[in-house]
Design an enzyme around this catalytic site. Sequence first.
Site, mmCIF file in Angstrom:
data_model
loop_
_atom_site.group_PDB
_atom_site.id
_atom_site.type_symbol
_atom_site.label_atom_id
_atom_site.label_comp_id
_atom_site.label_asym_id
_atom_site.label_seq_id
_atom_site.Cartn_x
_atom_site.Cartn_y
_atom_site.Cartn_z
ATOM 1 N N SER A 49 0.810 -1.212 0.000
ATOM 2 C CA SER A 49 0.000 0.000 0.000
ATOM 3 C C SER A 49 0.845 1.264 0.000
ATOM 4 O O SER A 49 0.337 2.368 0.104
ATOM 5 C CB SER A 49 -0.964 -0.013 1.175
ATOM 6 O OG SER A 49 -0.248 -0.267 2.348
ATOM 7 N N THR A 180 -0.875 3.472 4.645
ATOM 8 C CA THR A 180 0.083 4.540 4.367
ATOM 9 C C THR A 180 1.224 4.553 5.374
ATOM 10 O O THR A 180 0.997 4.324 6.554
ATOM 11 C CB THR A 180 -0.634 5.894 4.509
ATOM 12 O OG1 THR A 180 -1.653 5.940 3.559
ATOM 13 C CG2 THR A 180 0.310 7.056 4.327
ATOM 14 N N THR A 198 2.010 7.026 0.007
ATOM 15 C CA THR A 198 0.974 6.000 -0.149
ATOM 16 C C THR A 198 0.609 5.818 -1.612
ATOM 17 O O THR A 198 0.875 6.701 -2.433
ATOM 18 C CB THR A 198 -0.302 6.387 0.643
ATOM 19 O OG1 THR A 198 -1.236 5.303 0.618
ATOM 20 C CG2 THR A 198 -0.970 7.609 0.034
ATOM 21 N N ARG A 208 -8.763 10.420 -7.791
ATOM 22 C CA ARG A 208 -9.004 10.478 -6.343
ATOM 23 C C ARG A 208 -7.685 10.738 -5.601
ATOM 24 O O ARG A 208 -6.683 10.076 -5.827
ATOM 25 C CB ARG A 208 -9.609 9.159 -5.872
ATOM 26 C CG ARG A 208 -9.917 9.088 -4.376
ATOM 27 C CD ARG A 208 -8.803 8.486 -3.580
ATOM 28 N NE ARG A 208 -9.176 8.223 -2.184
ATOM 29 C CZ ARG A 208 -8.324 7.912 -1.221
ATOM 30 N NH1 ARG A 208 -7.038 7.804 -1.495
ATOM 31 N NH2 ARG A 208 -8.746 7.679 -0.006
ATOM 32 N N THR A 231 -3.328 7.729 9.232
ATOM 33 C CA THR A 231 -3.494 6.644 8.265
ATOM 34 C C THR A 231 -4.915 6.142 8.354
ATOM 35 O O THR A 231 -5.559 6.266 9.398
ATOM 36 C CB THR A 231 -2.481 5.506 8.542
ATOM 37 O OG1 THR A 231 -2.691 4.454 7.592
ATOM 38 C CG2 THR A 231 -2.636 4.926 9.941
ATOM 39 N N GLY A 232 -5.419 5.597 7.252
ATOM 40 C CA GLY A 232 -6.775 5.081 7.267
ATOM 41 C C GLY A 232 -7.594 5.601 6.109
ATOM 42 O O GLY A 232 -7.048 5.910 5.050
HETATM 43 C C1 SD4 Z 1 -5.615 7.253 1.659
HETATM 44 N N1 SD4 Z 1 -4.949 7.464 3.948
HETATM 45 O O1 SD4 Z 1 -5.252 7.427 0.499
HETATM 46 C C2 SD4 Z 1 -4.564 6.925 2.674
HETATM 47 C C3 SD4 Z 1 -4.288 5.479 2.743
HETATM 48 C C4 SD4 Z 1 -3.903 4.996 4.082
HETATM 49 O O2 SD4 Z 1 -3.468 3.364 5.598
HETATM 50 O O3 SD4 Z 1 -3.746 5.679 5.015
HETATM 51 N N2 SD4 Z 1 -3.708 3.767 4.333
HETATM 52 O O4 SD4 Z 1 -6.789 7.328 2.014
#
Ligand code: SD4
Length: 320
Positions: A49, A180, A198, A208, A231-232
Amino acid sequence: ATVLPLVINTWPFQKATEKAWDTLQSGSSVLDAVEKGCALCETEQCDGSVGYGGSPDERGETTLDAMVMNGDTMQVGAVADLRRIKNAIGVARAVMEHTRHTFLVGESASIFAENMGFLAEDLTTHSSLAMHTKWLNDSCQPNFWEGVSPDPSKSCGPYKPTSVQQRWRKQIINIHNHDTIGMIVISKTGHVAAGTSTNGAKHKIPGRVGDSPIAGAGAYADSTVGGAAATGDGDVMMRFLPSYQAVEYMRIGIDPTTACRKVINRIKKYYPGFFGAVICANTTGGYGAACNRVSGFDQFHFMVYNSAVNQPLQLAVDCI
Ligand code: SD4
């Protein structure tokens, strides 16, 4: 222990932690440490990721988002929807160091990168191609999340107003496709830098951009206070500028753990089922983390390296 220097990053990306620490120990700056640490995840494709060959968009292409922030000067460099260039955080750094701008996106960011000497390469791999093909064969089903079942009779776009696909899109992000790297590095003298890298959300609509490259959302640094990273589910999290908020909580004297928890609780109020975590650290070397408890995600793992432990420490926090 509250000891400087300090490296802290999201998820158990230990090699990135070590790389940042070694960079700092070799006499390089906190910005170099953040850049080299996150860049290691870009070449190692941490968890699939970060970096090339992961999270193909609806057209099958991997694009990258990254940012870096200097907490001494409040300068930021960021790129999003970056194509063909593996070292996204390097390009973000170049935006910061070599332009008067903050944020470049898409094809134009890639052309800037090429002009700056970054190698243009295909970011597609067998594995990202296979992911995309499988997704198409599954009628573009997102990963299940919050119990919404996709309608297999629907096609994969183009999107129309109020289409079912738009509802599906909300379900795309879950803990298996979202990891991320976000990193904060604080020097002995209290110079704070933060950054992220990321490949965003799997099967995203082309164009996006998540929270990661957005200052205050993906990461934030202010050497008078500290730094934070998130992250998330970026589509939700960016609405709250969680990294900025964590730093602001610490500014008014709130300890790092409480600051992170308050950030999570604020988002939770509106999106109780969101997937996400925040880390933060202050200039006395205190640090903390928090995550939102959802099914399949009750603990968040992160890395810490400081001169007290003198080795990379994997820590876990129970989600709230
Ligand atoms: C996103 N926040 O593109 C990033 C991906 C991520 O843990 O955090 N993954 O939404």
